[in-house]
Write an enzyme that holds these catalytic residues in place. Structure first.
Site, short mmCIF file in Angstrom:
data_model
loop_
_atom_site.label_atom_id
_atom_site.label_comp_id
_atom_site.label_asym_id
_atom_site.label_seq_id
_atom_site.Cartn_x
_atom_site.Cartn_y
_atom_site.Cartn_z
N GLU A 285 -2.15 -5.14 -3.59
CA GLU A 285 -1.15 -4.42 -2.79
C GLU A 285 -0.08 -5.37 -2.28
O GLU A 285 1.11 -5.00 -2.22
CB GLU A 285 -1.85 -3.71 -1.64
CG GLU A 285 -2.76 -2.58 -2.10
CD GLU A 285 -3.53 -1.93 -0.97
OE1 GLU A 285 -4.02 -0.80 -1.17
OE2 GLU A 285 -3.66 -2.54 0.11
N ASP B 297 0.83 -1.20 0.00
CA ASP B 297 0.00 0.00 0.00
C ASP B 297 0.87 1.25 0.00
O ASP B 297 0.61 2.22 -0.73
CB ASP B 297 -0.91 -0.03 1.23
CG ASP B 297 -1.73 1.24 1.39
OD1 ASP B 297 -2.49 1.57 0.47
OD2 ASP B 297 -1.59 1.91 2.43
#
Length: 247
Positions: free
Chosen positions: A127, A55
């Site tokens: 992610e 992320d």
């Protein structure tokens, strides 16, 4: 070996990613949902830590792309573009384009309930894969992965750059009204696939309701419903200054 088994040969996925892993275990972990493990170490063996890392890498890589591509954009516009590009729905779309579903390691319950195509899992795995590529090949490898997947989206946004909640808040503030208030009025469906109804209230105006698979999406839908009724919508980005003009 059938790749739909989830733990089978992953060369096809590596081809989609454009990265061959020097440490295959990283790729395996990035594809492992907590439901596919058991025991005290199940959480540490899943993709959750890689998702956390990915992320942050995604945000940095996309921010760098935006900074270079839009030299005249204000901080606010860059922030709106970033938020749109790294939103959960966008990550899930990228993971689907990589065709990660067949490679996921899931528990039987998740498999039976459609986990291979579930948006929340796909977004997490997207992610996690970025985090795995970062650890395996460094930032340049991860940035290259992000660039290949996100550059077309960056150059051709699929939605207004200013989200509906922000547009509605600015509309209310410009008229001297308090910040709109969002209230959850209904929740239904099973825990893995809930549906929310949210109502937005603006002082002096009739409220509007929205529906979504999360409270955030329902709030956006409510704001959009309000704006459609009132005849306005999210503002487009400001045009770049003419050549030779100060930004």
């Amino acid at each position: 070996m059938n790749r739909h088994a989830g733990r089978a040969d992953r060369s096809g996925l590596e081809a989609s990613l454009g990265h061959r892993f020097a440490t295959p275990d990283l790729l395996g972990r990035a594809l492992t949902h907590i439901s596919g493990l058991s025991g005290a170490n199940a959480r540490s063996g899943s993709y959750q830590r890689l998702e956390f890392l990915g992320d942050r890498v995604l945000g940095l890589a996309v921010s760098a792309m935006l900074y270079a591509e839009f030299p005249h954009a204000t901080e606010g516009e860059l922030s709106r573009r970033l938020a749109d590009l790294v939103r959960r729905e966008s990550c899930a779309e990228v993971a689907a384009a990589w065709d990660v579903g067949p490679y996921l390691r899931l528990g039987p319950g998740e498999v039976q309930s459609g986990g291979r195509g579930r948006q929340a899992i796909l977004a997490d795995v997207c992610e996690a894969l970025i985090g795995a590529v970062f650890l395996d090949g460094g930032f340049e490898a991860a940035a290259g992965l992000v660039r290949r997947a996100w550059e077309p989206r960056m150059l051709s946004p699929r939605r207004a750059l200013q989200d509906s909640k922000t547009a509605l808040q600015e509309w209310a503030q410009a008229r001297g009204k308090p910040t709109p208030v969002y209230s959850e009025t209904e929740r239904s469906g099973p825990a893995h696939a809930p549906s929310f109804v949210v109502t937005v209230a603006v002082e002096g105006c009739e409220g509007a309701a929205g529906v979504g698979t999360s409270k955030r999406l329902a709030e956006q839908d409510a704001a959009e419903a309000f704006m459609r009724r009132e005849g306005f919508g999210p503002l487009p980005p400001a045009p770049a200054p003419a050549e030779g003009q100060d930004p």
